[in-house]
Design an enzyme around this catalytic site. Structure first.
Site, PDB file in Angstrom:
ATOM      1  N   ASN A  56       5.971  -5.507   8.558  1.00 15.82           N
ATOM      2  CA  ASN A  56       6.239  -6.328   9.742  1.00 15.82           C
ATOM      3  C   ASN A  56       7.574  -5.981  10.375  1.00 15.82           C
ATOM      4  O   ASN A  56       8.459  -5.398   9.751  1.00 15.82           O
ATOM      5  CB  ASN A  56       6.166  -7.820   9.381  1.00 15.82           C
ATOM      6  CG  ASN A  56       7.266  -8.219   8.410  1.00 15.82           C
ATOM      7  OD1 ASN A  56       8.382  -8.533   8.814  1.00 15.82           O
ATOM      8  ND2 ASN A  56       6.976  -8.165   7.110  1.00 15.82           N
TER       9      ASN A  56
ATOM     10  N   CYS B 174      18.646   4.511  15.256  1.00 17.49           N
ATOM     11  CA  CYS B 174      18.295   3.468  14.295  1.00 17.49           C
ATOM     12  C   CYS B 174      17.032   2.763  14.782  1.00 17.49           C
ATOM     13  O   CYS B 174      16.505   3.078  15.847  1.00 17.49           O
ATOM     14  CB  CYS B 174      19.450   2.494  14.083  1.00 17.49           C
ATOM     15  SG  CYS B 174      19.537   1.143  15.281  1.00 17.49           S
TER      16      CYS B 174
ATOM     17  N   GLY C 253       0.793  -1.232   0.000  1.00 14.84           N
ATOM     18  CA  GLY C 253       0.000   0.000   0.000  1.00 14.84           C
ATOM     19  C   GLY C 253       0.819   1.272   0.000  1.00 14.84           C
ATOM     20  O   GLY C 253       0.464   2.243  -0.668  1.00 14.84           O
TER      21      GLY C 253
ATOM     22  N   LYS D 119       3.958  -8.979  -6.949  1.00 10.04           N
ATOM     23  CA  LYS D 119       3.852  -7.527  -6.841  1.00 10.04           C
ATOM     24  C   LYS D 119       4.959  -6.805  -7.597  1.00 10.04           C
ATOM     25  O   LYS D 119       4.707  -5.791  -8.253  1.00 10.04           O
ATOM     26  CB  LYS D 119       3.847  -7.115  -5.356  1.00 10.04           C
ATOM     27  CG  LYS D 119       2.511  -7.386  -4.688  1.00 10.04           C
ATOM     28  CD  LYS D 119       2.444  -6.859  -3.253  1.00 10.04           C
ATOM     29  CE  LYS D 119       1.050  -7.150  -2.676  1.00 10.04           C
ATOM     30  NZ  LYS D 119       0.949  -6.819  -1.240  1.00 10.04           N
TER      31      LYS D 119
ATOM     32  N   ASP E 182      10.116  -7.420  -3.020  1.00 11.17           N
ATOM     33  CA  ASP E 182       8.888  -7.928  -2.396  1.00 11.17           C
ATOM     34  C   ASP E 182       8.752  -9.394  -2.787  1.00 11.17           C
ATOM     35  O   ASP E 182       9.336  -9.824  -3.782  1.00 11.17           O
ATOM     36  CB  ASP E 182       7.652  -7.145  -2.865  1.00 11.17           C
ATOM     37  CG  ASP E 182       6.504  -7.211  -1.855  1.00 11.17           C
ATOM     38  OD1 ASP E 182       5.942  -6.162  -1.504  1.00 11.17           O
ATOM     39  OD2 ASP E 182       6.153  -8.336  -1.414  1.00 11.17           O
TER      40      ASP E 182
ATOM     41  N   ASN F 135      12.085 -12.760  -0.308  1.00 14.77           N
ATOM     42  CA  ASN F 135      11.980 -12.301   1.078  1.00 14.77           C
ATOM     43  C   ASN F 135      13.376 -11.965   1.582  1.00 14.77           C
ATOM     44  O   ASN F 135      14.222 -12.852   1.696  1.00 14.77           O
ATOM     45  CB  ASN F 135      11.338 -13.429   1.901  1.00 14.77           C
ATOM     46  CG  ASN F 135      11.206 -13.086   3.369  1.00 14.77           C
ATOM     47  OD1 ASN F 135      11.710 -12.065   3.842  1.00 14.77           O
ATOM     48  ND2 ASN F 135      10.508 -13.951   4.089  1.00 14.77           N
TER      49      ASN F 135
ATOM     50  N   CYS G 183      17.567   1.235  18.102  1.00 21.82           N
ATOM     51  CA  CYS G 183      17.821   2.180  19.204  1.00 21.82           C
ATOM     52  C   CYS G 183      16.535   2.464  19.973  1.00 21.82           C
ATOM     53  O   CYS G 183      16.527   2.550  21.184  1.00 21.82           O
ATOM     54  CB  CYS G 183      18.329   3.512  18.663  1.00 21.82           C
ATOM     55  SG  CYS G 183      20.061   3.522  18.179  1.00 21.82           S
TER      56      CYS G 183
ATOM     57  N   CYS H  61      -7.465  -9.679   9.804  1.00 20.90           N
ATOM     58  CA  CYS H  61      -6.450  -8.968   9.042  1.00 20.90           C
ATOM     59  C   CYS H  61      -6.388  -7.537   9.546  1.00 20.90           C
ATOM     60  O   CYS H  61      -7.313  -7.052  10.191  1.00 20.90           O
ATOM     61  CB  CYS H  61      -6.774  -8.990   7.547  1.00 20.90           C
ATOM     62  SG  CYS H  61      -8.288  -8.126   7.114  1.00 20.90           S
TER      63      CYS H  61
END
Lengths: 410, 410
Positions: A184, A226, A83, A127, A104, A150, A229, A250
């Site tokens: 994620n 980061c 998205g 995608k 992706d 991945n 951190c 979802c």
């Protein structure tokens, strides 16, 4: 007669071939090739309907950038083409970026149709493949390199690191910027690990699982906090969609929030690339910018790196940054208000909060009804600094471990 | 043999017909019909890859809206299908709005390719035709009504008024909301005139001609300032693109700013429609929200109508609003801070500034380097009110006529 039959048979074969081509074009993506435009060698400022760059080159006449064409020299890697990532890629493509790398491993589904970019007829395609096809058609001047894997597996991580280091416009040169548009925690940490090791500047982005808030964050290893951190102010959907789907639930999402996050992300990319490297006039860059769609609230802040960060490469980058700063001729400028602006960083960006905590509270009440999924990282700012409090990890009452554990459980 | 020839000839004709169909599909818009999806009778919450509404219906589970399906009962008219309007239409389409009316009289050009939505192969098509084709393919559940004309001519204005009054989901009912996504002053004034006469709630949007700022504004006739009461804070590109092009110059534009403006516009549409009519939980609505892309600055404010507004229908609506308020049982709530919240308006929206002037100044410095095209409407706030200054037209040192004249000359 025999000749006529042969000729007809040839014509049938020819037509069948053309038809198959047309159908595969249409199946692969939205109208391609034939209907698109030819490549353009040099960006022109000419104001004619047929010039796809006239409105961008007009930024020069308006005094916004002095050298817009320079955008063609930049390479940006986008991890996650969902998205936010797909719209981010489309905006950069339409702006005429030099090269895009897309990462992706997901497929387009009808369930993605509530966000911009992908179309129903692309359902089932990967995608990155669908995106490349659409984007190439929109702007054939951009170079694309797509990877359908991945990044979090060991093998792919190596390849990912290699492409960040060598996938620039000129092979062997690193990319200019990495954008994280993943959904994620694990993927974010993977990008963080890679960028800390490589000293690669990157930007984080995210949208909450209730769809009504989001954020972007600029991370310059050693110089700003980061991802390890400190967790970001607005914690993005930390639940892998695949895990969720197995349980029949979802995350919610809206094209509005995702479009806004992509827009402010790409705008900050433009500000960063144009502002820093070529001293153009493209505005300042936010280290952290949040968006609360329920209240039209956009907090900004900045975060220093954590000297006790778990990531040893982050700590190494912090040391190197300190050395670099120490080695430079003293250029620190004391401003009227007494703030110190570090002019000696590569990007020429000020590392100060743009808005005080008091102002944050006043601007939309006492930040009362933060939707689920938002955590305020600076919850316990015991020592009230007088003017511009820099938010540091140490200010938080909670330990980093607690925060991380919370995030993982969300 | 003769039969074979005939059969082959038939096959050739058949293939030629199919090929022509494929080509026209591809020429008309991005992959249509065949590759799209079937219509869906009822929105479902089921979490499966094939459900285009699962991520939207998840807003219910997340506690954001109680009745998302209601979105199908709304009709929105969008005037101007350019950089902001097209993305606005796409977002509403993907959200599953009931019906969209699109008004524009322009053609797609390659020069539009620096903004989202249209694709090079659509160059030459009318914007409304190209948009309808793409949008119908994205979501065949939405009803579309498109008008390829200029609303500012006398004849078209009548027709426009008629469709606003009668073009609702049920013919004869008015639309729920009008969105102005036009690029010139005249069209904005035309929409303003129509909505004042009809008492029609609408939202204004705009992007500055230097491409790096924009705004949205909610106008409820009689209740908040109309477009003739006061020029908007950020004055959008007031130069008709056609006029400009004749002189060999054009306004600059960026997909980022336009995407952000479309995103905050549609988010406020969702907040307004869901929040007001069905008392759902979709957040507050901004009366005015600006966006400065150079500094990630998002000022919000609200404006009362001007009792001396030039538009007599605005003054009439103000009178009617006063009567309506007077006739209602007293429901005004005195808040802790002493502010008065008008709970008696149809939309249930508070008409107060969300951010004080002091905060505005502090949040990004003294609003120093506003790019060309931005005017601060509250330039001379002589009387410093203690807490939440409501910005009224009378506060401004400049006369409305002066401001209007300035806008026209910009």
């Amino acid at each position: 007669m025999a000749e006529s039959v042969e000729r007809l048979q040839q014509r049938v074969e020819e037509l069948e071939r053309e038809l198959a081509q047309e159908r595969s074009r249409r199946a692969l993506g939205s109208g391609d090739g034939g209907g698109g435009r030819a490549r353009i060698e040099n960006m022109s400022s000419e104001v004619v309907d047929s010039n796809p760059y006239s409105r961008l080159m007009a930024l020069k006449r308006m005094g916004i950038v002095s050298d817009y064409e320079k955008i063609r020299t930049f390479t940006v890697a986008i991890v996650g083409v969902g998205g936010v990532g797909s719209v981010t890629a489309e905006m950069l493509t339409r702006c005429g970026i030099g090269k895009l790398l897309l990462f992706d491993y997901d497929k387009v589904e009808l369930a993605n149709m509530n966000r911009l970019f992908f179309q129903p007829h692309q359902a089932g395609l990967s995608k990155v493949q669908a995106a490349e096809h659409t984007l190439r058609n929109i702007n054939p001047d951009v170079l694309f390199e797509v990877h359908n894997y991945n990044i979090t597996t060991v093998e792919n991580f190596e390849h990912f690191m290699n492409r960040i280091s060598n996938g620039g416009l000129e092979e062997g040169k690193p990319v200019d910027l990495v954008l994280s548009c993943v959904d994620n925690f694990e993927a974010r940490m993977t990008i963080n690990t890679a960028c800390n090791e490589l000293g690669q500047t990157w930007m984080e982005s995210g949208v909450s699982e209730n769809a009504v808030s989001g954020h972007i964050q600029l991370i310059i290893p050693g110089e700003s906090a980061c991802f390890a951190c400190a967790p970001p102010l607005v914690v993005a959907a930390n639940i892998d969609e695949k895990t969720l789907k197995r349980e029949g639930v979802c995350a919610a999402s809206l094209p509005t929030t995702m479009g806004v996050v992509a827009g402010i992300l790409v705008q900050n990319v433009l500000n960063l690339l144009c502002f820093s490297r070529f001293l153009l006039n493209f505005g300042t860059v936010s280290f952290y910018l949040g968006y609360n769609a329920m209240q039209d609230f956009f907090p900004t802040m900045s975060m220093k790196p954590n000297p006790q960060c778990d990531d040893r490469n982050c700590r190494k980058q912090q040391e190197e940054y300190k050395k670099k700063v120490a080695a430079l001729p003293k250029q620190e400028v004391i401003q009227e208000e007494g703030e110190i602006i570090h002019e000696d960083n590569e990007w020429g960006i000020e590392l100060v909060s743009e808005i005080s905590e008091e102002e944050l509270k006043n601007s939309s009440g006492p930040i009362p009804d933060l939707p689920e999924g938002i955590m305020v990282a600076y919850t316990v700012p015991q020592k009230q600094e007088d003017s511009v409090p820099e938010v540091t990890v140490e200010d938080s009452g909670e330990s980093l471990e607690d925060l991380m554990a919370k995030m993982k459980n969300m």
